[in-house]
Structure formats: C-alpha cells, structure tokens
Design a protein around this motif. Sequence first.
Motif, PDB file in Angstrom:
ATOM      1  N   ARG A  60      14.007   9.279  15.054  1.00  0.00           N
ATOM      2  CA  ARG A  60      13.718   8.736  13.731  1.00  0.00           C
ATOM      3  C   ARG A  60      13.247   7.295  13.830  1.00  0.00           C
ATOM      4  O   ARG A  60      12.296   6.886  13.183  1.00  0.00           O
ATOM      5  N   SER A  61      13.932   6.511  14.667  1.00  0.00           N
ATOM      6  CA  SER A  61      13.545   5.100  14.738  1.00  0.00           C
ATOM      7  C   SER A  61      12.175   4.952  15.387  1.00  0.00           C
ATOM      8  O   SER A  61      11.389   4.114  14.998  1.00  0.00           O
ATOM      9  N   ARG A  62      11.865   5.832  16.367  1.00  0.00           N
ATOM     10  CA  ARG A  62      10.535   5.769  16.971  1.00  0.00           C
ATOM     11  C   ARG A  62       9.469   6.126  15.945  1.00  0.00           C
ATOM     12  O   ARG A  62       8.372   5.596  15.967  1.00  0.00           O
ATOM     13  N   ALA A  63       9.792   7.041  15.041  1.00  0.00           N
ATOM     14  CA  ALA A  63       8.845   7.441  14.001  1.00  0.00           C
ATOM     15  C   ALA A  63       8.561   6.285  13.054  1.00  0.00           C
ATOM     16  O   ALA A  63       7.563   6.283  12.357  1.00  0.00           O
ATOM     17  N   ARG A  64       9.456   5.294  13.035  1.00  0.00           N
ATOM     18  CA  ARG A  64       9.251   4.129  12.173  1.00  0.00           C
ATOM     19  C   ARG A  64       8.512   3.010  12.899  1.00  0.00           C
ATOM     20  O   ARG A  64       8.300   1.943  12.344  1.00  0.00           O
ATOM     21  N   MET A  65       8.171   3.246  14.156  1.00  0.00           N
ATOM     22  CA  MET A  65       7.515   2.224  14.962  1.00  0.00           C
ATOM     23  C   MET A  65       6.047   2.588  15.205  1.00  0.00           C
ATOM     24  O   MET A  65       5.645   3.732  15.047  1.00  0.00           O
ATOM     25  N   MET A  66       5.286   1.577  15.603  1.00  0.00           N
ATOM     26  CA  MET A  66       3.884   1.804  15.976  1.00  0.00           C
ATOM     27  C   MET A  66       3.498   0.728  16.979  1.00  0.00           C
ATOM     28  O   MET A  66       4.224  -0.246  17.185  1.00  0.00           O
ATOM     29  N   LYS A  67       2.338   0.905  17.577  1.00  0.00           N
ATOM     30  CA  LYS A  67       1.810  -0.128  18.472  1.00  0.00           C
ATOM     31  C   LYS A  67       0.741  -0.943  17.752  1.00  0.00           C
ATOM     32  O   LYS A  67      -0.067  -0.389  16.990  1.00  0.00           O
ATOM     33  N   ALA A  68       0.739  -2.235  18.002  1.00  0.00           N
ATOM     34  CA  ALA A  68      -0.223  -3.142  17.370  1.00  0.00           C
ATOM     35  C   ALA A  68      -0.473  -4.323  18.291  1.00  0.00           C
ATOM     36  O   ALA A  68       0.355  -4.656  19.136  1.00  0.00           O
ATOM     37  N   ILE A  69      -1.632  -4.963  18.108  1.00  0.00           N
ATOM     38  CA  ILE A  69      -1.876  -6.256  18.748  1.00  0.00           C
ATOM     39  C   ILE A  69      -1.234  -7.313  17.843  1.00  0.00           C
ATOM     40  O   ILE A  69      -1.482  -7.323  16.636  1.00  0.00           O
ATOM     41  N   VAL A  70      -0.421  -8.177  18.417  1.00  0.00           N
ATOM     42  CA  VAL A  70       0.255  -9.202  17.613  1.00  0.00           C
ATOM     43  C   VAL A  70      -0.121 -10.586  18.142  1.00  0.00           C
ATOM     44  O   VAL A  70       0.079 -10.889  19.324  1.00  0.00           O
ATOM     45  N   VAL A  71      -0.687 -11.398  17.268  1.00  0.00           N
ATOM     46  CA  VAL A  71      -1.051 -12.777  17.616  1.00  0.00           C
ATOM     47  C   VAL A  71       0.048 -13.698  17.094  1.00  0.00           C
ATOM     48  O   VAL A  71       0.328 -13.732  15.901  1.00  0.00           O
ATOM     49  N   LYS A  72       0.655 -14.435  18.005  1.00  0.00           N
ATOM     50  CA  LYS A  72       1.775 -15.308  17.627  1.00  0.00           C
ATOM     51  C   LYS A  72       1.357 -16.758  17.472  1.00  0.00           C
ATOM     52  O   LYS A  72       2.024 -17.526  16.789  1.00  0.00           O
ATOM     53  N   GLU A  73       0.290 -17.146  18.136  1.00  0.00           N
ATOM     54  CA  GLU A  73      -0.221 -18.503  17.930  1.00  0.00           C
ATOM     55  C   GLU A  73      -1.743 -18.487  17.986  1.00  0.00           C
ATOM     56  O   GLU A  73      -2.347 -17.619  18.607  1.00  0.00           O
ATOM     57  N   TYR A  74      -2.341 -19.453  17.295  1.00  0.00           N
ATOM     58  CA  TYR A  74      -3.797 -19.505  17.184  1.00  0.00           C
ATOM     59  C   TYR A  74      -4.371 -20.231  18.391  1.00  0.00           C
ATOM     60  O   TYR A  74      -4.187 -21.430  18.555  1.00  0.00           O
ATOM     61  N   LYS A  75      -5.029 -19.466  19.260  1.00  0.00           N
ATOM     62  CA  LYS A  75      -5.641 -20.016  20.470  1.00  0.00           C
ATOM     63  C   LYS A  75      -6.722 -19.057  20.939  1.00  0.00           C
ATOM     64  O   LYS A  75      -6.829 -17.931  20.444  1.00  0.00           O
ATOM     65  N   GLU A  76      -7.486 -19.490  21.937  1.00  0.00           N
ATOM     66  CA  GLU A  76      -8.618 -18.703  22.413  1.00  0.00           C
ATOM     67  C   GLU A  76      -8.185 -17.288  22.796  1.00  0.00           C
ATOM     68  O   GLU A  76      -7.103 -17.085  23.351  1.00  0.00           O
ATOM     69  N   TRP A  77      -9.034 -16.308  22.500  1.00  0.00           N
ATOM     70  CA  TRP A  77      -8.653 -14.903  22.719  1.00  0.00           C
ATOM     71  C   TRP A  77      -8.287 -14.623  24.170  1.00  0.00           C
ATOM     72  O   TRP A  77      -7.402 -13.798  24.450  1.00  0.00           O
ATOM     73  N   LYS A  78      -8.943 -15.317  25.119  1.00  0.00           N
ATOM     74  CA  LYS A  78      -8.672 -15.062  26.539  1.00  0.00           C
ATOM     75  C   LYS A  78      -7.241 -15.417  26.929  1.00  0.00           C
ATOM     76  O   LYS A  78      -6.714 -14.895  27.903  1.00  0.00           O
ATOM     77  N   SER A  79      -6.619 -16.309  26.172  1.00  0.00           N
ATOM     78  CA  SER A  79      -5.238 -16.681  26.495  1.00  0.00           C
ATOM     79  C   SER A  79      -4.221 -15.968  25.598  1.00  0.00           C
ATOM     80  O   SER A  79      -3.035 -16.257  25.643  1.00  0.00           O
ATOM     81  N   GLN A  80      -4.703 -15.010  24.780  1.00  0.00           N
ATOM     82  CA  GLN A  80      -3.795 -14.206  23.952  1.00  0.00           C
ATOM     83  C   GLN A  80      -3.246 -13.023  24.762  1.00  0.00           C
ATOM     84  O   GLN A  80      -3.876 -12.548  25.704  1.00  0.00           O
ATOM     85  N   ASN A  81      -2.091 -12.526  24.347  1.00  0.00           N
ATOM     86  CA  ASN A  81      -1.569 -11.285  24.916  1.00  0.00           C
ATOM     87  C   ASN A  81      -2.165 -10.117  24.129  1.00  0.00           C
ATOM     88  O   ASN A  81      -1.786  -9.887  22.984  1.00  0.00           O
TER      89      ASN A  81
END
Length: 354
Positions: free
Chosen positions: A12-33
């Motif tokens: 059930r808890s997995r059904a409430r989850m999904m995968k996404a790209i998450v940006v935590k700080e504003y910086k150049e895309w190459k240094s993003q996770n």
Amino acid sequence: PRLPSSTRSGTRSRARMMKAIVVKEYKEWKSQNLEPVEVTKPTAGAGQVLIKTKAAALNPIDWMVMAGFLKDAGWAQPSPYVPGYDVAGVVEAVGEGVSDFKAGDEVFSVNWSLDVGQQMGRHDDNAGEQKKGPVAGTFAEYCVLPANKVSKKPSKVSFEEAAGLALVGTTGFQGLKTLGVAKGKKVLILGGASAVGHLSCQIAKSMGAYVATTASSRTMDYVKTCGADKIINYREEKWEESSDLKDIDAVFDTVGEKDGFERAKKIVKEGGSFVSISAQDVGFVPTAHKGFKYAAFYCLKNNVKDQDTLVGMVADGKLKVKVEKKFPFTKQGVTDAFTAQTSGKSMGKNVIVF
C-alpha cells in the motif's frame, strides 16, 4: 491468500509513492542530481487531475529555471521542486468538481500560467484571481494539473508528439497571433530549425501567410520540411539585406538573434510587428517603438483552446512535430536528454518516456 499485514502495508505504501526528479537548490543542471528518487505520489485536489505520465518533453526553460536564471524576473522559485512543463499521459484520477475528464482519458498539457488575458505568462500563475496551480512537475511518474490547463489527446497523436507540441506549439501559435500573421501577410521567422521556429513556419503557412525563415547549411534539409517559401542561409547572407523581405509585415525571433530587433527595423514596414521569445533587448512594452504596431518580448500562456487547435492540426496531418530522440526515465536517460537539449544541435524535440 491474504498477505501478511506487514507486506500488505508495504504494498500500500509503495502504491502511494512514485519516482521523480527533485531539485533541491538552484544551480547548473550538470551539478544537479538527476537520479529519479522516491517521493509521495500527489493526489488530485478540487478542480485538478492526476496524470500518469507517459512522455515529458524538454525545453531550454528547464535548465534556465533550474539554474536560477528567472529569479530576478519574479518567477516563483519553489524549493524543492520537480522540474518539467510539458506532459502527455493518462488520467489516473480527478478531483472534486472535475466533469470534463475521467480516469483513462489520454491527455496533454503545458503546465504554465493560465491565459486570463494578461500580456504574457511565466511558469507560475501570474494574473487573475484563480488559485495558483502547482509549478512545473512533469519529470515524474505522476503529476497533478488544474483541469482547466489540460487538453484531450487524439489517438492519432502519440504521447511523445503531444508532449513535444505543448510548450513550443503554444509559443509559436500565440507569437504568430500576437504579430497579426494572417492570410496575405509576410512573416520572417528567425530560427527555422528551432522547435518553436519549425512549428511556427508550418502554422504560419496554414494561416495563409508568406513565410521566410533562416537556417544554416547543417540544418537546411531539415528546415526545408517546414514548407517555408524562402529559406535564407544566415551564414552566407544577411537576412536584413534580402530584397524579398523589404517591407515585410512581421519578424518572429525564436532564437535570440544577435541585434535582431535593430536589424528587423531595416525591413519591417511602417506599422509592422516584431516579437522575440529569446532576446529581451526589444523590451516589454509593445507600443514603445515608433513605426511598430507591436514590438516586444513574449512568453506563452497556457490556453486549452490553442492546445486543442494545435493537436487537431497534428491529428489531421497539417502540423508535423519532429521527435528527435526519446530517453528513458533513468539517471543516465535524463542526463543524456539534458545534454542533447543544451547542445544547440537538436533538430526536433527531446522527450523523456516513462
């Protein structure tokens, strides 16, 4: 057999989850996770739809916002946030008060400020009294959008085409309408190989206009597929010196041409128009320039009628959306998509598929 309660709750808890790209700080895309990470799946609130993402297209604005370039322009800077504006997918659920959509509908949208008559938009709702919708959010397995920003996708149009159409098609269509392009008018579209430029050439032709555009030797064959009446190799000829373009009605700069507005003044007729979606040297006040009926920077607004018109043209074979490459929703896939998007070499759309 019944699962043990621990397994059931885990499922059930997995059904409430999904995968996404998450940006935590504003910086150049190459240094993003750019690794898709597990986050809670959103739910559709009142007036909203939850979409299971099938395709999400990249645009230059993705890396610009990610790097913090739009902060000084007053654009919302949510943190953390899920990037991405273009989406095509299947309605998973609808919120209270939504009657135009149901689970299973194939839909698409550009998540951008709603068109309520303001001069131009930005990535967050910037006008009118409507409740502000979520910002961006399409680089994820599910996303929530206000129902009044969403259009149905005809079955003839692929998810990749619809996602690749939304932002750039809307931009081109609205830019041409802002310029007053219509039957019998002459328009120069700078950047025939750009995503907005290639679609705009086709749309302007469908409006009955004479269309000139620019290309390089590298992009010439691709640009020929847009149906323009005249293509200028900008490496060999200065478009502002072309005798065919003297007293032209409008110039649409889709690429941020160097000194584009100053050069356009040499060919645009008295009372003509100029719009740029990339260079801001023309300014933001449409009536500020003597001799021009309209001359300003422009940024799209989400408009469902425009989306419907455009996707109808694609379904009818009157508008071709070139999807150059599809990328899987993995760290490597998303990284490769951004690398392609920022290379300046793409001819067509780069689309993440889910």
